[in-house]
Design an enzyme around this catalytic site. Structure first.
Site, PDB file in Angstrom:
ATOM      1  N   SER A 170       1.037  -1.295   0.103  1.00 57.31           N
ATOM      2  CA  SER A 170       0.236   0.255  -0.092  1.00 57.31           C
ATOM      3  C   SER A 170       0.740   1.621  -0.273  1.00 57.31           C
ATOM      4  O   SER A 170       1.844   1.238  -0.042  1.00 57.31           O
ATOM      5  CB  SER A 170      -0.838  -0.287   0.796  1.00 57.31           C
ATOM      6  N   TYR A 190      -2.423  -0.787  10.147  1.00 58.41           N
ATOM      7  CA  TYR A 190      -2.157  -0.787   8.774  1.00 58.41           C
ATOM      8  C   TYR A 190      -0.452  -0.617   8.238  1.00 58.41           C
ATOM      9  O   TYR A 190      -0.077  -0.941   7.396  1.00 58.41           O
ATOM     10  CB  TYR A 190      -2.880   0.101   8.279  1.00 58.41           C
TER      11      TYR A 190
HETATM   12  N1  LIG Z   1      -8.587   0.443  -2.062  1.00 57.63           N
HETATM   13  C1  LIG Z   1      -7.738   1.115  -1.094  1.00 57.63           C
HETATM   14  O1  LIG Z   1      -7.430   2.400  -2.014  1.00 57.63           O
HETATM   15  C2  LIG Z   1      -6.180   0.393  -1.422  1.00 57.63           C
HETATM   16  C3  LIG Z   1      -4.789   1.633  -1.335  1.00 57.63           C
HETATM   17  C4  LIG Z   1      -3.615   0.334  -0.414  1.00 57.63           C
HETATM   18  C5  LIG Z   1      -3.655  -0.882  -0.700  1.00 57.63           C
HETATM   19  N2  LIG Z   1      -5.349  -1.463  -0.892  1.00 57.63           N
HETATM   20  C6  LIG Z   1      -5.254  -3.088  -0.323  1.00 57.63           C
HETATM   21  O2  LIG Z   1      -5.395  -3.474  -1.897  1.00 57.63           O
HETATM   22  C7  LIG Z   1      -6.151  -4.594  -1.201  1.00 57.63           C
HETATM   23  C8  LIG Z   1      -7.766  -5.260  -1.723  1.00 57.63           C
HETATM   24  O3  LIG Z   1      -8.202  -4.476  -1.188  1.00 57.63           O
HETATM   25  P1  LIG Z   1      -9.597  -4.127  -1.678  1.00 57.63           P
HETATM   26  O4  LIG Z   1      -9.722  -2.162  -1.483  1.00 57.63           O
HETATM   27  O5  LIG Z   1      -9.738  -4.283  -3.250  1.00 57.63           O
HETATM   28  O6  LIG Z   1     -10.618  -4.311  -0.822  1.00 57.63           O
HETATM   29  P2  LIG Z   1     -12.514  -4.645  -0.815  1.00 57.63           P
HETATM   30  O7  LIG Z   1     -12.935  -4.242   0.647  1.00 57.63           O
HETATM   31  O8  LIG Z   1     -12.508  -3.945  -1.682  1.00 57.63           O
HETATM   32  O9  LIG Z   1     -12.268  -6.515  -0.708  1.00 57.63           O
HETATM   33  C9  LIG Z   1     -11.209  -7.502   0.137  1.00 57.63           C
HETATM   34  C10 LIG Z   1     -11.493  -8.390  -0.247  1.00 57.63           C
HETATM   35  O10 LIG Z   1     -10.797  -9.350   0.933  1.00 57.63           O
HETATM   36  C11 LIG Z   1     -11.783  -9.854   1.538  1.00 57.63           C
HETATM   37  N3  LIG Z   1     -11.212 -10.929   2.570  1.00 57.63           N
HETATM   38  C12 LIG Z   1     -11.448  -9.853   3.593  1.00 57.63           C
HETATM   39  N4  LIG Z   1     -10.412 -10.265   4.999  1.00 57.63           N
HETATM   40  C13 LIG Z   1     -10.496 -11.918   4.371  1.00 57.63           C
HETATM   41  C14 LIG Z   1      -9.557 -12.682   4.690  1.00 57.63           C
HETATM   42  N5  LIG Z   1      -9.015 -13.034   5.596  1.00 57.63           N
HETATM   43  N6  LIG Z   1      -9.555 -14.026   4.087  1.00 57.63           N
HETATM   44  C15 LIG Z   1      -9.942 -13.849   2.683  1.00 57.63           C
HETATM   45  N7  LIG Z   1     -10.826 -13.257   2.276  1.00 57.63           N
HETATM   46  C16 LIG Z   1     -11.159 -11.898   3.023  1.00 57.63           C
HETATM   47  C17 LIG Z   1     -13.229  -9.338   1.600  1.00 57.63           C
HETATM   48  O11 LIG Z   1     -14.588 -10.764   1.695  1.00 57.63           O
HETATM   49  C18 LIG Z   1     -12.881  -9.041   0.456  1.00 57.63           C
HETATM   50  O12 LIG Z   1     -13.870  -9.521  -0.480  1.00 57.63           O
HETATM   51  C19 LIG Z   1      -5.887  -4.559   0.457  1.00 57.63           C
HETATM   52  O13 LIG Z   1      -4.382  -5.795   1.130  1.00 57.63           O
HETATM   53  C20 LIG Z   1      -5.851  -3.036   0.999  1.00 57.63           C
HETATM   54  O14 LIG Z   1      -4.957  -3.628   2.347  1.00 57.63           O
HETATM   55  C21 LIG Z   1      -5.801  -1.065  -0.669  1.00 57.63           C
END
Ligand SMILES: NC(=O)c1ccc[n+]([C@@H]2O[C@H](COP(=O)([O-])OP(=O)(O)OC[C@H]3O[C@@H](n4cnc5c(N)ncnc54)[C@H](O)[C@@H]3O)[C@@H](O)[C@H]2O)c1
Length: 358
Positions: free
Chosen positions: A250, A263
């Site tokens: 991230s 985080y």
């Molecule tokens: N969206 C952002 O702005 C952003 C920025 C930086 C990093 N990220 C990272 O990107 C990754 C994806 O995030 P996103 O934004 O697509 O989120 P999101 O919440 O849309 O999707 C995440 C998915 O992971 C699943 N999940 C959560 N915990 C779980 C577990 N223990 N086992 C299996 N599945 C699980 C959830 O059910 C969900 O469907 C994460 O690691 C997040 O930290 C996101």
């Protein structure tokens, strides 16, 4: 005075908001649901028709069609302020020499047919956001996807959108060792890739206000879950002398101002997992990289439990580039996962529109 252009669903939200007819219509629509035009700022460069997918149907195609028809008919709501509401120029854009404001062409995902043909890739978090977009792209580029998520409903929805593709859905919590073993068993004795994408946010608390519960929960999913999947796939990859792992870090892995301490520390740990594993197994044919997403439009939930954390993080967000769509992150992740990443091992690729350069 020149006649304002005719608006369509392909015009950006910014163009609509600044249009003498489109602007008042949209502002009226938002006001009816108690919203302020500022909610559209992070997505202002996207074509207005993109809101249909991003809002998951709340903003329907019919609503876009109605807007276009109303704009064409000059149907400005009674009493609406019909003045053009262009945003105040910032100090930078007002400077002589700043880049002129032009309507930028939209990025469109371009599939590389067969890039994952014959390959099996495990994708965690495949039910939503970045994981879903990545799983979708791999499946549409010919790969066999082991799609993992805690949500059966989200996985069913994902699979139903990809009929005919080779997708195995598996409801599993990546923190559960038994489930991790099930995931690897479902993949079989050939695992070409692991996209470790499942992750959760914290509540923006600084260390002085951090609870053990938040720390443990965030580390358990973001660090333990990521580590457990890596540990489980490595022997299978080593047996074939090839394999590509992409972890999800991230912006919070690159700076201290993007989230709370739990985080931020968890994503720095993801970088450690990535670099150590890349170093250890590079000579054995494995590639291990991480992507560091900036703001991305997904379903991830960030809460603000600390006034100090909220104020500090919001201040830092002032330099944030526009939010990206999940498909833009999938483009970076699949690049690293695929053979196109052949010479890349141990990097943390910022996929953030330049945030990390600020
Ligand atoms: N969206 C952002 O702005 C952003 C920025 C930086 C990093 N990220 C990272 O990107 C990754 C994806 O995030 P996103 O934004 O697509 O989120 P999101 O919440 O849309 O999707 C995440 C998915 O992971 C699943 N999940 C959560 N915990 C779980 C577990 N223990 N086992 C299996 N599945 C699980 C959830 O059910 C969900 O469907 C994460 O690691 C997040 O930290 C996101």
């Amino acid at each position: 005075m020149s006649t304002p252009k005719t608006l369509s669903g392909d015009d950006s939200i910014k163009t609509w908001l600044e249009h003498p007819v489109g602007g008042p219509i949209i502002r009226d629509l938002l006001a009816q649901s108690g919203q302020n035009p500022d909610v559209l700022k992070p997505v202002q460069r996207l074509a207005i028709k993109r809101l249909v997918k991003l809002s998951k149907g709340q903003f329907s195609q019919e609503m876009v069609d109605q807007l276009v028809a109303r704009a064409a008919a000059g149907d400005v709501p009674a009493g609406a302020d019909a003045s053009v509401e262009a945003p105040e120029p910032t100090t930078e854009s007002a400077d002589a020499g700043a880049a002129p404001e032009v309507e930028r062409p939209e990025w469109v995902e371009r599939l590389d047919q067969g890039r994952f043909a014959g390959k099996t890739v495990i994708v965690t978090g495949a039910g939503s956001g970045i994981g879903r977009a990545t799983a979708s792209r791999i499946a549409r580029e010919g790969g066999r996807v082991i799609a993992v998520d805690v949500s059966q409903e989200r996985l069913d929805d994902f699979a139903s959108e990809h009929e005919g593709a080779e997708i195995v859905t598996l409801v599993a919590d990546i923190t559960d060792d038994t489930k991790v073993a099930e995931i690897v068993a479902a993949a079989g004795d050939r695992i070409d890739g692991l996209a470790n994408i499942a992750g959760i946010m914290d509540d923006m608390t600084p260390i002085g206000e951090l609870t053990d519960a938040v720390w443990k929960r965030v580390f358990s999913v973001n660090v333990d879950g990521t580590m457990k999947l890596m540990r489980a796939v490595v022997p299978v990859m080593l047996a074939r002398g090839t394999g590509s792992i992409v972890n999800t870090a991230s912006e919070a892995a690159l700076r201290g101002s993007a989230a709370g301490v739990a985080y931020t520390a968890s994503k720095h740990a993801v970088v450690g997992l990535t670099k150590s594993t890349a170093f250890m197994y590079g000579p054995s044919g494995l590639r291990v990289n991480a992507v560091a997403p900036g703001a991305t439009i997904t379903n991830i939930e960030a809460t603000f439990a600390s006034p100090l954390g909220a104020e500090r993080v919001r201040q830092a967000m002032a330099i944030l580039p526009d939010a990206a769509e999940a498909e833009a992150l999938a483009a970076s992740i699949t690049f690293l996962l695929s053979d196109d990443g052949v010479n890349i091992n141990g990097v943390v690729l910022a996929s953030d529109g330049g945030w990390s350069a600020a």
